[in-house]
Design a protein around this motif. Structure first.
Motif, PDB file in Angstrom:
ATOM      1  N   ASP A  52     -16.639  37.503  58.433  1.00  0.00           N
ATOM      2  CA  ASP A  52     -17.795  36.624  58.564  1.00  0.00           C
ATOM      3  C   ASP A  52     -17.611  35.473  57.580  1.00  0.00           C
ATOM      4  OD1 ASP A  52     -18.849  38.398  60.355  1.00  0.00           O
ATOM      5  OD2 ASP A  52     -20.382  39.187  59.007  1.00  0.00           O
ATOM      6  N   GLY A  53     -17.864  34.246  58.032  1.00  0.00           N
ATOM      7  CA  GLY A  53     -17.697  33.106  57.138  1.00  0.00           C
ATOM      8  C   GLY A  53     -17.874  31.786  57.866  1.00  0.00           C
ATOM      9  N   TYR A  54     -16.992  30.846  57.537  1.00  0.00           N
ATOM     10  CA  TYR A  54     -17.095  29.492  58.089  1.00  0.00           C
ATOM     11  C   TYR A  54     -15.699  29.009  58.473  1.00  0.00           C
ATOM     12  CZ  TYR A  54     -21.771  29.685  56.226  1.00  0.00           C
ATOM     13  OH  TYR A  54     -23.065  30.058  55.970  1.00  0.00           O
ATOM     14  N   ARG A  91     -20.180  27.990  61.558  1.00  0.00           N
ATOM     15  CA  ARG A  91     -20.479  29.384  61.200  1.00  0.00           C
ATOM     16  C   ARG A  91     -19.711  30.294  62.165  1.00  0.00           C
ATOM     17  NH1 ARG A  91     -21.162  33.474  58.218  1.00  0.00           N
ATOM     18  NH2 ARG A  91     -23.203  34.472  57.971  1.00  0.00           N
ATOM     19  N   GLN A 108     -17.680  34.171  53.687  1.00  0.00           N
ATOM     20  CA  GLN A 108     -19.016  33.714  53.313  1.00  0.00           C
ATOM     21  C   GLN A 108     -19.303  33.973  51.835  1.00  0.00           C
ATOM     22  OE1 GLN A 108     -21.533  35.812  56.055  1.00  0.00           O
ATOM     23  NE2 GLN A 108     -21.715  37.624  54.744  1.00  0.00           N
ATOM     24  N   ARG A 113     -24.415  28.348  50.475  1.00  0.00           N
ATOM     25  CA  ARG A 113     -25.115  27.713  51.598  1.00  0.00           C
ATOM     26  C   ARG A 113     -26.368  27.027  51.086  1.00  0.00           C
ATOM     27  NH1 ARG A 113     -25.144  28.625  57.512  1.00  0.00           N
ATOM     28  NH2 ARG A 113     -26.527  26.969  58.259  1.00  0.00           N
TER      29      ARG A 113
END
Length: 400
Positions: A52-54, A91, A108, A113
């Motif tokens: 999960d992250g960018y 995202r 993430q 953020r």
């Protein structure tokens, strides 16, 4: 008498796979694959995130930080593949397709953020946290080779290859006949001198563990006509008939003459091993016949040495024989040279070379020894007594 090596070679030379069938992939564990499973597409089929992250372009976050990028869009597992605008971030979630134009994923945990903007303190490594298309398997690669005995992981891989069914070897049908006037079922009342039958339990359980369908017939008395009829009946629909007891040279040992009367052609009888010398091996048409001795340790050992490799070979297993290992023997053992001996032992805990402690009761009639044994220490026919601390080959029992 034949040596174990020569006897086993003759037995396996006549073994042919019993056939093939398709089974659902969730029923494939424990079965022997009868086809190569080839990747019809790359695995994974597309570049995706492993975190999960960018998703970003590495060129947009090169040099010293920090960097601020607006968050535009989202990529989730199973969703549409978005496009990544220059100097922006998307995202992304684990398993999601990499956006068009992105080449790096930032965890993430490494991002701050702030509303619709992320702050990146340090430049990420280009290509980080991406599982590339085909990184597991290239299109056309053999994922699982024919002859593999499927484990749960193989079944999962077959499902991941989008295979709802796989072609496997059929399960050989093994019919077991236990002979002797003294036998009765465990828990059943019996006359004085009767014993609860246990050899058939061992063979049936061991055969099922390696993929066979085991059928245990009615106990066969020491009567030639009854034994012949039982063998004839057992041969029907069986790939392997195993008899236990009655193959030696006693006046009441009726199984060998019963084989001949039932149309079984014996290939050999007696092998230079201990325990278990009086084993009879033959065939009737395509059905194999093994006549095992009746003493519990002898029956169990000869099943492992001959029956288990045969059942594996009947399933097309290309490596039906267990691997041997070197062990350090703990304890001594007195013996007379002449036959290759398989001595029951337990594995000693500890680091370093495997150590095997010889069990005290090596009698061929002992039922307890195979319940306790974990390994068979192989003593060459020419060797005399075994000394404490000596090194010999051994076979783990669960390797059969």
């Amino acid at each position: 008498m034949l040596s174990y090596r020569d006897a086993l070679a003759r037995l396996l030379a006549a073994a042919k796979s019993v056939g093939k069938e398709r089974v659902s992939v969730d029923q494939a564990a424990g079965r022997v694959l009868a086809e190569d499973l080839v990747a019809r597409a790359p695995m994974p089929a597309f570049d995706h995130s492993s975190m999960d992250g960018y998703a970003v372009r590495a060129a947009d976050v090169e040099g010293g930080g920090p960097f601020e990028l607006p968050v535009v869009g989202e990529s989730s597992a199973g969703g549409e593949r978005p496009a990544l605008a220059p100097k922006s971030a998307c995202r992304i979630f684990t398993g999601a397709r990499l956006p068009e134009g992105a080449d790096t994923v930032i965890m993430q945990e490494n991002v701050e953020r702030r509303g619709d903007v992320i702050v990146i303190r340090e430049a990420p490594r280009a290509g980080a946290w991406i599982r590339r298309r085909g990184s597991d398997l290239a299109e056309g690669a053999v994922a699982i080779a024919r002859g593999t005995r499927m484990r749960p992981g193989h079944a999962a891989l077959a499902a991941a290859l989008d295979r709802p069914f796989v072609l496997v070897a059929q399960r050989p049908v093994v019919t077991i006949l236990c002979s002797g006037d003294e036998l009765r079922s465990p828990g059943e009342p019996g006359k004085p001198g009767s014993i609860a039958e246990s050899n058939g339990v061992f063979v049936a359980a061991a055969a099922c563990q390696i993929g066979a369908i085991a059928r245990v017939g009615a106990y066969v008395p020491d009567d030639l006509d009854v034994a012949r009829a039982a063998v004839v009946e057992a041969l029907r629909g069986s790939d392997l008939v195993v008899t236990i007891g009655g193959v030696s040279v006693g006046d009441r040992d009726v199984m060998r003459p019963a084989f001949e009367a039932a149309g079984v052609t014996l290939d050999f009888w007696r092998v230079a091993i201990k325990p278990g010398k009086p084993i009879a091996v033959g065939r009737a048409g395509d059905t194999h016949v093994l006549g095992l001795p009746g003493n519990p340790a002898s029956a169990s050992l000869t099943w492992l040495l001959f029956g288990a490799p045969l059942v594996r070979a009947l399933q097309g297993d290309p490596a039906p024989l267990p691997q041997r290992e070197r062990v350090v023997v703990v304890g001594s053992y007195e013996r007379t040279p002449g036959r290759e001996e398989f001595v029951r032992a337990r594995i000693e805990p500890g680091t370093g070379p495997m150590r095997a402690r010889i069990l005290p009761n090596q009698a061929s009639g002992a039922v307890t020894s195979f319940a306790e044994a974990e390994v068979l220490v192989v003593v060459p026919a020419s060797q005399g007594s075994v000394e404490d601390g000596s090194e010999l080959e051994a076979i783990r029992i669960d390797a059969f």
